[in-house]
Write an enzyme that holds these catalytic residues in place. Structure first.
Site, PDB file in Angstrom:
ATOM      1  N   GLU A   1       3.950 -27.915 -89.963  1.00 53.80           N
ATOM      2  CA  GLU A   1       4.326 -28.923 -90.975  1.00 53.80           C
ATOM      3  C   GLU A   1       5.314 -29.934 -90.390  1.00 53.80           C
ATOM      4  OE1 GLU A   1       3.935 -26.042 -94.908  1.00 53.80           O
ATOM      5  OE2 GLU A   1       5.793 -27.137 -94.561  1.00 53.80           O
TER       6      GLU A   1
ATOM      7  N   ARG B   1      23.678 -13.725 -99.931  1.00 52.13           N
ATOM      8  CA  ARG B   1      23.595 -12.362-100.455  1.00 52.13           C
ATOM      9  C   ARG B   1      24.304 -11.409 -99.518  1.00 52.13           C
ATOM     10  NH1 ARG B   1      17.488 -12.311-101.285  1.00 52.13           N
ATOM     11  NH2 ARG B   1      17.303 -13.565-103.163  1.00 52.13           N
TER      12      ARG B   1
ATOM     13  N   TYR C   1      10.165 -33.153-109.121  1.00 54.96           N
ATOM     14  CA  TYR C   1       9.709 -31.977-108.392  1.00 54.96           C
ATOM     15  C   TYR C   1       9.630 -30.803-109.358  1.00 54.96           C
ATOM     16  CZ  TYR C   1       8.738 -28.169-105.459  1.00 54.96           C
ATOM     17  OH  TYR C   1       8.094 -27.075-104.942  1.00 54.96           O
TER      18      TYR C   1
ATOM     19  N   ARG D   1       8.894 -38.317-100.133  1.00 60.75           N
ATOM     20  CA  ARG D   1       8.810 -37.774 -98.777  1.00 60.75           C
ATOM     21  C   ARG D   1       7.437 -37.133 -98.694  1.00 60.75           C
ATOM     22  NH1 ARG D   1      11.458 -38.992 -94.426  1.00 60.75           N
ATOM     23  NH2 ARG D   1      11.214 -36.928 -93.492  1.00 60.75           N
TER      24      ARG D   1
ATOM     25  N   ASP E   1       8.093 -26.836-109.726  1.00 61.16           N
ATOM     26  CA  ASP E   1       7.372 -25.703-109.161  1.00 61.16           C
ATOM     27  C   ASP E   1       6.180 -25.415-110.069  1.00 61.16           C
ATOM     28  OD1 ASP E   1       8.461 -24.861-106.751  1.00 61.16           O
ATOM     29  OD2 ASP E   1      10.122 -23.796-107.717  1.00 61.16           O
TER      30      ASP E   1
ATOM     31  N   ARG F   1      24.823 -25.543-104.067  1.00 60.81           N
ATOM     32  CA  ARG F   1      25.357 -24.241-103.659  1.00 60.81           C
ATOM     33  C   ARG F   1      24.361 -23.650-102.676  1.00 60.81           C
ATOM     34  NH1 ARG F   1      22.907 -20.230-106.407  1.00 60.81           N
ATOM     35  NH2 ARG F   1      21.258 -21.022-107.719  1.00 60.81           N
TER      36      ARG F   1
ATOM     37  N   ARG G   1       8.061 -26.145 -89.992  1.00 59.21           N
ATOM     38  CA  ARG G   1       7.653 -24.761 -90.242  1.00 59.21           C
ATOM     39  C   ARG G   1       6.264 -24.522 -89.642  1.00 59.21           C
ATOM     40  NH1 ARG G   1       7.973 -23.400 -96.610  1.00 59.21           N
ATOM     41  NH2 ARG G   1       6.152 -24.749 -96.702  1.00 59.21           N
TER      42      ARG G   1
HETATM   43  P1  FAD Z   1      -1.069 -32.143-108.786  1.00 61.22           P
HETATM   44  O1  FAD Z   1      -1.359 -30.794-108.270  1.00 61.22           O
HETATM   45  O2  FAD Z   1      -0.670 -33.184-107.828  1.00 61.22           O
HETATM   46  O3  FAD Z   1      -2.372 -32.651-109.568  1.00 61.22           O
HETATM   47  C1  FAD Z   1      -2.586 -33.991-109.922  1.00 61.22           C
HETATM   48  C2  FAD Z   1      -4.073 -34.276-109.775  1.00 61.22           C
HETATM   49  O4  FAD Z   1      -4.345 -35.576-110.325  1.00 61.22           O
HETATM   50  C3  FAD Z   1      -4.534 -34.312-108.327  1.00 61.22           C
HETATM   51  O5  FAD Z   1      -5.635 -33.430-108.154  1.00 61.22           O
HETATM   52  C4  FAD Z   1      -4.963 -35.753-108.112  1.00 61.22           C
HETATM   53  O6  FAD Z   1      -6.082 -35.895-107.245  1.00 61.22           O
HETATM   54  C5  FAD Z   1      -5.329 -36.182-109.531  1.00 61.22           C
HETATM   55  N1  FAD Z   1      -5.250 -37.631-109.749  1.00 61.22           N
HETATM   56  C6  FAD Z   1      -4.182 -38.435-109.528  1.00 61.22           C
HETATM   57  N2  FAD Z   1      -4.475 -39.711-109.825  1.00 61.22           N
HETATM   58  C7  FAD Z   1      -5.774 -39.717-110.248  1.00 61.22           C
HETATM   59  C8  FAD Z   1      -6.665 -40.736-110.670  1.00 61.22           C
HETATM   60  N3  FAD Z   1      -6.298 -42.022-110.682  1.00 61.22           N
HETATM   61  N4  FAD Z   1      -7.920 -40.397-111.051  1.00 61.22           N
HETATM   62  C9  FAD Z   1      -8.323 -39.107-110.984  1.00 61.22           C
HETATM   63  N5  FAD Z   1      -7.525 -38.097-110.573  1.00 61.22           N
HETATM   64  C10 FAD Z   1      -6.263 -38.396-110.209  1.00 61.22           C
HETATM   65  N6  FAD Z   1       5.431 -24.738-106.308  1.00 61.22           N
HETATM   66  C11 FAD Z   1       5.688 -23.407-106.390  1.00 61.22           C
HETATM   67  O7  FAD Z   1       5.850 -22.881-107.496  1.00 61.22           O
HETATM   68  N7  FAD Z   1       5.768 -22.636-105.256  1.00 61.22           N
HETATM   69  C12 FAD Z   1       5.593 -23.141-104.006  1.00 61.22           C
HETATM   70  O8  FAD Z   1       5.674 -22.417-103.019  1.00 61.22           O
HETATM   71  C13 FAD Z   1       5.331 -24.562-103.892  1.00 61.22           C
HETATM   72  N8  FAD Z   1       5.151 -25.133-102.689  1.00 61.22           N
HETATM   73  C14 FAD Z   1       4.929 -26.475-102.602  1.00 61.22           C
HETATM   74  C15 FAD Z   1       4.759 -27.046-101.340  1.00 61.22           C
HETATM   75  C16 FAD Z   1       4.545 -28.414-101.214  1.00 61.22           C
HETATM   76  C17 FAD Z   1       4.358 -29.026 -99.847  1.00 61.22           C
HETATM   77  C18 FAD Z   1       4.526 -29.220-102.373  1.00 61.22           C
HETATM   78  C19 FAD Z   1       4.352 -30.712-102.258  1.00 61.22           C
HETATM   79  C20 FAD Z   1       4.665 -28.655-103.626  1.00 61.22           C
HETATM   80  C21 FAD Z   1       4.870 -27.282-103.765  1.00 61.22           C
HETATM   81  N9  FAD Z   1       4.978 -26.680-105.015  1.00 61.22           N
HETATM   82  C22 FAD Z   1       5.245 -25.332-105.100  1.00 61.22           C
HETATM   83  C23 FAD Z   1       4.841 -27.464-106.264  1.00 61.22           C
HETATM   84  C24 FAD Z   1       3.381 -27.472-106.811  1.00 61.22           C
HETATM   85  O9  FAD Z   1       2.531 -28.036-105.843  1.00 61.22           O
HETATM   86  C25 FAD Z   1       3.344 -28.293-108.117  1.00 61.22           C
HETATM   87  O10 FAD Z   1       4.186 -27.718-109.067  1.00 61.22           O
HETATM   88  C26 FAD Z   1       1.955 -28.404-108.773  1.00 61.22           C
HETATM   89  O11 FAD Z   1       0.928 -28.498-107.848  1.00 61.22           O
HETATM   90  C27 FAD Z   1       1.956 -29.624-109.677  1.00 61.22           C
HETATM   91  O12 FAD Z   1       0.753 -29.712-110.424  1.00 61.22           O
HETATM   92  P2  FAD Z   1       0.341 -31.085-111.114  1.00 61.22           P
HETATM   93  O13 FAD Z   1      -0.875 -30.819-111.903  1.00 61.22           O
HETATM   94  O14 FAD Z   1       1.509 -31.678-111.804  1.00 61.22           O
HETATM   95  O15 FAD Z   1       0.058 -32.099-109.909  1.00 61.22           O
END
Ligand code: FAD
Length: 372
Positions: free
Chosen positions: A307, A182, A355, A255, A357, A178, A287
Site C-alpha cells: 500500500e 496497554r 470517514y 488522501r 468504518d 490520544r 503496509r
Molecule cells: P462505498 O463503499 O464507497 O460505496 C459507494 C458506491 O457508490 C461505490 O460502489 C461507487 O462505485 C458508487 N457510486 C458513486 N458514485 C456513483 C455514481 N455517480 N453512479 C453510480 N454509482 C456510484 N472500515 C472498517 O470497518 N474496517 C476496516 O478495516 C476498514 N478499512 C478500510 C480501508 C480503506 C483503505 C478504506 C478507504 C476504508 C476502510 N474502511 C474500513 C471503511 C469502509 O470502506 C467504509 O465504511 C464503507 O465501505 C463505506 O460504504 P459506503 O457505502 O458509504 O461507500
C-alpha cells in the site's frame, strides 16, 4: 382535461451498492418498497468488494476488518454471512526489527526489554518528562508528550509522514488525540466486543443483502441523470457530494492509496500475518497485506498488496476525507445545498464526506431506514 398520473417504476433509486446502499436496499425491501440499485463499478459492495484469486479472497480496495460494539449491527451482518474469529494484530517492521501493535507489553519488551507493567510505565513516564513538552504545537510534539521519543521515532514518525505526505512537525496536534497504550500482553488492535471477517468474502455477504433487488452495474447516474431522476419517487445518493452539485464550489480533497497486488505462486506463507506496517522512511510503502491470513487460508499460493499512500488528484479513488479547515468549510457549503433536495437522501462516506468504518455506515443506514 383529464390528467394521467404516471406511477414511477420504483419507490427508491439507490445510487451506489456499497454497504450503505445495500443495507438500505435490504431494509427497504423488508418494508415493502421496490428499489433499483445502480453502481458505476462492474461489481457490488463498493469498497468492501473482495475478489477470489486462486481461491484467496483479495480485499481489492484495502484490508477490511469488521469490528463493532453494537449488538444490533453485529446481528444484522451475521444474518448474511458467518464471521470467523479473525482478530487484527498488526506487526510493525522497523528496519528489519519486528514490534507488536497496538502499543502493549509485547511492544515495550521488544523496545526496552522491560518485563513488568511497572517498568514499562516508568520508562514512558520518564521519556514524557524528559521531553519537557507542555503544550504540544504539532503532531510530533503531541506524540512525544504522550508516549516518549523511542516509540515515536521507531513506530510513529516515518509511518505517519508516509501516510500524510507531510512532516509530522507540519501536521496539527489534534490528529493524535490520544494513543492507545496497554499494559497487558494483548495484541488485539481493537477494543470492540465483536470482530471478524465474513467467511467467503464481503462480496458474497453483500450479494446476499441484495437478493431479490434489481441491480444495474456499470451504470453511472450522471450519464443519464434526467432518466434516473424520473423513474423513482425517492433517491438515495451515496456518491461524492461535490460531484452531485457539479463541483459548483470546487473539489473536496482526499488522501488516496494505491495498491500493488502480486500473486506469489508456490509461496504458501509470505509474512505470517495479514497486516505488516513498515514504519521506516526508506520503505516507500506503508503496509503489506497478505490476504489469505484474514481467512486462515491454506492454499499453496499467496496474494500480497503493498500500500502506497498518495496525494489525491481528480480521477483517483477518493479514500480518506481531509478534515482540515478548507475542506470542512467546503463540505458545510455543499451540505447546505442538500436542504433544497426534498426527493434525495444523502448517506454513506462519500455523500457525507466523512470517514466511516463499516459498522458505522450500517448503523447510519439502520437509523435512516427506521426513520422512513
Ligand atoms: P462505498 O463503499 O464507497 O460505496 C459507494 C458506491 O457508490 C461505490 O460502489 C461507487 O462505485 C458508487 N457510486 C458513486 N458514485 C456513483 C455514481 N455517480 N453512479 C453510480 N454509482 C456510484 N472500515 C472498517 O470497518 N474496517 C476496516 O478495516 C476498514 N478499512 C478500510 C480501508 C480503506 C483503505 C478504506 C478507504 C476504508 C476502510 N474502511 C474500513 C471503511 C469502509 O470502506 C467504509 O465504511 C464503507 O465501505 C463505506 O460504504 P459506503 O457505502 O458509504 O461507500
Amino acid at each position: 382535461m383529464r390528467t394521467i398520473t404516471l406511477k414511477n417504476n420504483f419507490d427508491f433509486l439507490i445510487i451506489g451498492s456499497g454497504l450503505f446502499g445495500s443495507t438500505m436496499a435490504y431494509l427497504l425491501l423488508k418494508k415493502g418498497y421496490k428499489s433499483l440499485v445502480i453502481d458505476k463499478r462492474s461489481h457490488v459492495g463498493g469498497n468492501v468488494y473482495t475478489e477470489s484469486v486462486n481461491g484467496i479472497n483479495v480485499h481489492k480496495y484495502g484490508a477490511h476488518i469488521f469490528h463493532t460494539d453494537d449488538k444490533r449491527v453485529w446481528n444484522f451482518v451475521n444474518a448474511f454471512a458467518e464471521f470467523n474469529r479473525y482478530t487484527n494484530s498488526p506487526v510493525a517492521n522497523y528496519k528489519g526489527r519486528l514490534y507488536n501493535l497496538p502499543f502493549n507489553m509485547n511492544t515495550f519488551y521488544q523496545m526496552w526489554g522491560v518485563t513488568t507493567p511497572e517498568q514499562a510505565a516508568e520508562k514512558i513516564e520518564r521519556q514524557r518528562k524528559e521531553s519537557g513538552i507542555i503544550s504540544p504545537k504539532n503532531l510530533e510534539e503531541q506524540a512525544i508528550s504522550l508516549i516518549g521519543k523511542d516509540i515515536y521515532y521507531t513506530l510513529i514518525k516515518d509511518y505517519t509522514e508516509k501516510q500524510w505526505g507531510r512532516k509530522a512537525t507540519e501536521l496539527p496536534a489534534f490528529i493524535i488525540k490520544r494513543l492507545p497504550v496497554r499494559f497487558t500482553f494483548d495484541n488485539n488492535y481493537f477494543n470492540d466486543t465483536y470482530q471478524g471477517i465474513p467467511i467467503g468474502g464481503y462480496t458474497k455477504m453483500v450479494e446476499k443483502m441484495l437478493e431479490g433487488i434489481e441491480v444495474r452495474l456499470n451504470t453511472d447516474y450522471f450519464e443519464n441523470r434526467e432518466y434516473f431522476d424520473s423513474i423513482a419517487d425517492k433517491i438515495i445518493y451515496t456518491g461524492e457530494i461535490d460531484r452531485y452539485f457539479d463541483y459548483c464550489y470546487g473539489h473536496l480533497e482526499y488522501r488516496t492509496v494505491s495498491f500493488e497486488t502480486e500473486l506469489l505462486e508456490g509461496v504458501p506463507n509470505f509474512q505470517g500475518n495479514a497486516v505488516v506496517n513498515y514504519t521506516d522512511v526508506d520503505t516507500p510503502y506503508t503496509r503489506i497485506i497478505e490476504h489469505k491470513h484474514f481467512e486462515f487460508g491454506q492454499q499453496p499460493d499467496t496474494v500480497i498488496s503493498r500500500e502506497y499512500s498518495k496525494e489525491w488528484r481528480p480521477g483517483d479513488e477518493p479514500y480518506y476525507p481531509v478534515n482540515d479547515k478548507r475542506n470542512s468549510e467546503l463540505y458545510a457549503r455543499y451540505k447546505a445545498l442538500t436542504n433544497g433536495q426534498e426527493k434525495v437522501i444523502f448517506g454513506g462516506r462519500l455523500a457525507e464526506y466523512k470517514y466511516y468504518d463499516m459498522h458505522q455506515v450500517i448503523e447510519q443506514a439502520l437509523i435512516m431506514a427506521d426513520s422512513l
